[in-house]
Design a protein around this motif. Sequence first.
Motif, PDB file in Angstrom:
ATOM      1  N   ILE A 250       0.832  -1.201   0.000  1.00  0.00           N
ATOM      2  CA  ILE A 250       0.000   0.000   0.000  1.00  0.00           C
ATOM      3  C   ILE A 250       0.867   1.252   0.000  1.00  0.00           C
ATOM      4  O   ILE A 250       0.615   2.204  -0.735  1.00  0.00           O
ATOM      5  N   GLU A 251       1.950   1.214   0.794  1.00  0.00           N
ATOM      6  CA  GLU A 251       2.813   2.391   0.877  1.00  0.00           C
ATOM      7  C   GLU A 251       3.405   2.731  -0.485  1.00  0.00           C
ATOM      8  O   GLU A 251       3.290   3.862  -0.965  1.00  0.00           O
TER       9      GLU A 251
ATOM     10  N   PHE B 140       1.124   5.782  -7.527  1.00  0.00           N
ATOM     11  CA  PHE B 140      -0.055   6.240  -8.262  1.00  0.00           C
ATOM     12  C   PHE B 140      -0.513   7.632  -7.850  1.00  0.00           C
ATOM     13  O   PHE B 140      -1.145   8.336  -8.631  1.00  0.00           O
ATOM     14  N   LEU B 141      -0.255   8.008  -6.607  1.00  0.00           N
ATOM     15  CA  LEU B 141      -0.664   9.333  -6.140  1.00  0.00           C
ATOM     16  C   LEU B 141       0.555  10.068  -5.586  1.00  0.00           C
ATOM     17  O   LEU B 141       0.706  10.213  -4.373  1.00  0.00           O
ATOM     18  N   PRO B 142       1.457  10.508  -6.493  1.00  0.00           N
ATOM     19  CA  PRO B 142       2.729  11.073  -6.017  1.00  0.00           C
ATOM     20  C   PRO B 142       2.537  12.277  -5.100  1.00  0.00           C
ATOM     21  O   PRO B 142       3.421  12.585  -4.309  1.00  0.00           O
TER      22      PRO B 142
ATOM     23  N   ARG C 107       3.765   9.560   3.518  1.00  0.00           N
ATOM     24  CA  ARG C 107       3.976   8.110   3.485  1.00  0.00           C
ATOM     25  C   ARG C 107       4.080   7.497   4.881  1.00  0.00           C
ATOM     26  O   ARG C 107       3.619   6.389   5.099  1.00  0.00           O
ATOM     27  N   ASP C 108       4.661   8.235   5.841  1.00  0.00           N
ATOM     28  CA  ASP C 108       4.794   7.650   7.172  1.00  0.00           C
ATOM     29  C   ASP C 108       3.465   7.592   7.916  1.00  0.00           C
ATOM     30  O   ASP C 108       3.369   6.976   8.972  1.00  0.00           O
ATOM     31  N   ALA C 109       2.444   8.256   7.383  1.00  0.00           N
ATOM     32  CA  ALA C 109       1.155   8.239   8.072  1.00  0.00           C
ATOM     33  C   ALA C 109       0.259   7.095   7.580  1.00  0.00           C
ATOM     34  O   ALA C 109      -0.677   6.713   8.260  1.00  0.00           O
ATOM     35  N   PHE C 110       0.580   6.537   6.389  1.00  0.00           N
ATOM     36  CA  PHE C 110      -0.282   5.480   5.828  1.00  0.00           C
ATOM     37  C   PHE C 110      -0.478   4.339   6.810  1.00  0.00           C
ATOM     38  O   PHE C 110      -1.590   3.863   7.025  1.00  0.00           O
ATOM     39  N   ALA C 111       0.653   3.888   7.395  1.00  0.00           N
ATOM     40  CA  ALA C 111       0.601   2.717   8.257  1.00  0.00           C
ATOM     41  C   ALA C 111      -0.362   2.967   9.412  1.00  0.00           C
ATOM     42  O   ALA C 111      -1.164   2.097   9.762  1.00  0.00           O
TER      43      ALA C 111
END
Lengths: 353, 297
Positions: free
Chosen positions: B254-255, B261-263, B269-273
């Motif tokens: 997912i990261e 796809f959504l640059p 990125r560190d918030a996705f998790a």
Amino acid sequence: MRLARNHLYSLAATAAFLALLVAGDLWFDSFSLRVWNLCAIYVVLALSLNLVNGFTGLFSLGHAGFMAVGAYTCALLTMTPEQKEMNFFLAPIVPWLAHVHLPFLPALLAAGIVAAALGFLIGAPALRLKDDYLAIATLGFAEIIRVVLTNTQSLTNGALGLKGLPMFSTTWVVWPCAALSVAFMVLLTRSSYGRAMKAVRDDEIAAGAMGIDVFRVKVVSFAASSFMAGVGGALLGHLLTTIDPKMFTFMLTFNILLVVVLGGIGSITGSVISAVAVTVGMEALRFLDGPLDFGIFALEARPGLRMVVFSLVLMGVVLFRQRGLMGNREFSWSMLSRAGLLPRTAEGRDGHA
Amino acid sequence: MTLALFLQHLANALALGSLYALIAIGYTMVYGILRLINFAHGDLFMLGAYLAFYGVALFVMPWWATFAIAILVTALLGVGLERVAYRPLRDSPKISVMISAIGASFLIENVAIVLFGGRPKGVTVPDVFNVKLSSHGVSVMSVSVVIPVFTFAILAVLLWIVGKTRTGMAMRAVSTDLDAARLQAIDVNRIISFTFGSGSLLASFGGILWSYKYPQLNPLMGVMPGLKCFIAAVIGGIGNIQGAVLGGFLLGGIELLTIAFLPTLTGYRDAFAFVLLIVVLLVKPAGLLGSRQAEKV
């Protein structure tokens, strides 16, 4: 009669403390005064964390996030339009904030309210979790807040942070805030709400069976704690006069946690004493980060040694004296007289924890 | 987006995901046995990478020797950590154990800052890991192929140990009920040490491979991967080894795919998790492969 004597002691202690504040304000050099005022801010922050961790038994690791929100709210409200324009040179500030300019106290209140609202929003889903899951979820929320603050360039100036905030955190602002926090905590823990919190901490299921709305108590405690964290963060920002997202990492939560654990989880007195001791200690031990000379041999500067010492202190306390300085006891005059430091007074009259 | 580009992203996601999986397995094993978040796990990851670095830089050893020594030393350190910081608190309230774990993590980080210096260090990647492989417009470094192979090999070995050996049976017994296991004459302390040792070994394994893929070391390099991998373990259902692997791949996938796809979201990125964690916990509190435990009154 005996009770009156205790009141007299309290009055004398208050007077002595006020005298100390005046003397400090007059004679401390600017560095000492800054450390002294930082102590008051740490009192607010430690009480805030102790409210959820110590009194309600919710292990939250997200306080740096609420502090960040408070600090940013207050800073953005108190900065003059010119200061904002100077700070936001990469991307202009959002128009609705560009011309807002409030005095410090309303802004401080707003900081607390915004943090509390966020605490409520986060608490509602997260407080369904328990123990380590709650800890890691709150830690996650704090991290998300930090990432958002870093990336919303036109609202928070991103990673550059805000510089040149007005220096509002003087002795006569921070210490009254600390005193108010202590008063609030004392009144709260002695109220029926406070007793409900302790009941939830000690046995959630039994508390629920007694008719306590466990979830509501948790959410209220979390929101109240976020309010205090927001105010503490705002005071911190206006003491340092510069804030950026890197300030509000887990490290900051760790420092506050250290204060709370050292003082005793669930003790207001403990948090106050240990906030002052840790803040002063952190500054006093700064020499550890510089070059060391032991006479026989010398060490070159090794930045980080100070934090090694503090981590060791925390580990030592948890391993060998789990209850910290005060456990969950509180200071009272009869406690001193029991210890033989004061003439004997009626025991237990005003000494309930 | 062309097929080649998509495959390229997928290859990267596979490598990152299997690194996450390696570290998440360690978390899940320790949590399964002791119900404890080993906050210091990410720091053992960092120590492994540094030990391998110094093995090559100071003692002029071939990479595989320093690799082996580094993971063994880290495993011993992990066992020692459990002795010193966790075992004395085994009957204490959870909050004390967690604070001890946080303290241990900060201690290791700060000792590392004092010993290794705060500045990042560059790693010389062994040649085997540094070969460029390309086919059909997709090109990856050999390290990105080696990592998933290692991860699946380790997974197979672990599943064999846990499922088929006596030690594994004892581990399952301890994780189900520690006191009952003790009554069955299982040496609980030995099993816990074994679990910590193998968990730390995997952390250090992951750390070294991480430093070959992203060749830079710093004393705080374990913090973010550590947190994310704990989250991966929770997402998969903590205490469940296959779950940790699934969680690791999910997180890595997912990261990287979101970034691809959504640059515009790269900064987040560190918030996705954490977002993923909160969503999963709310929908399925026991994790994707976990089973809900009844609350004991």
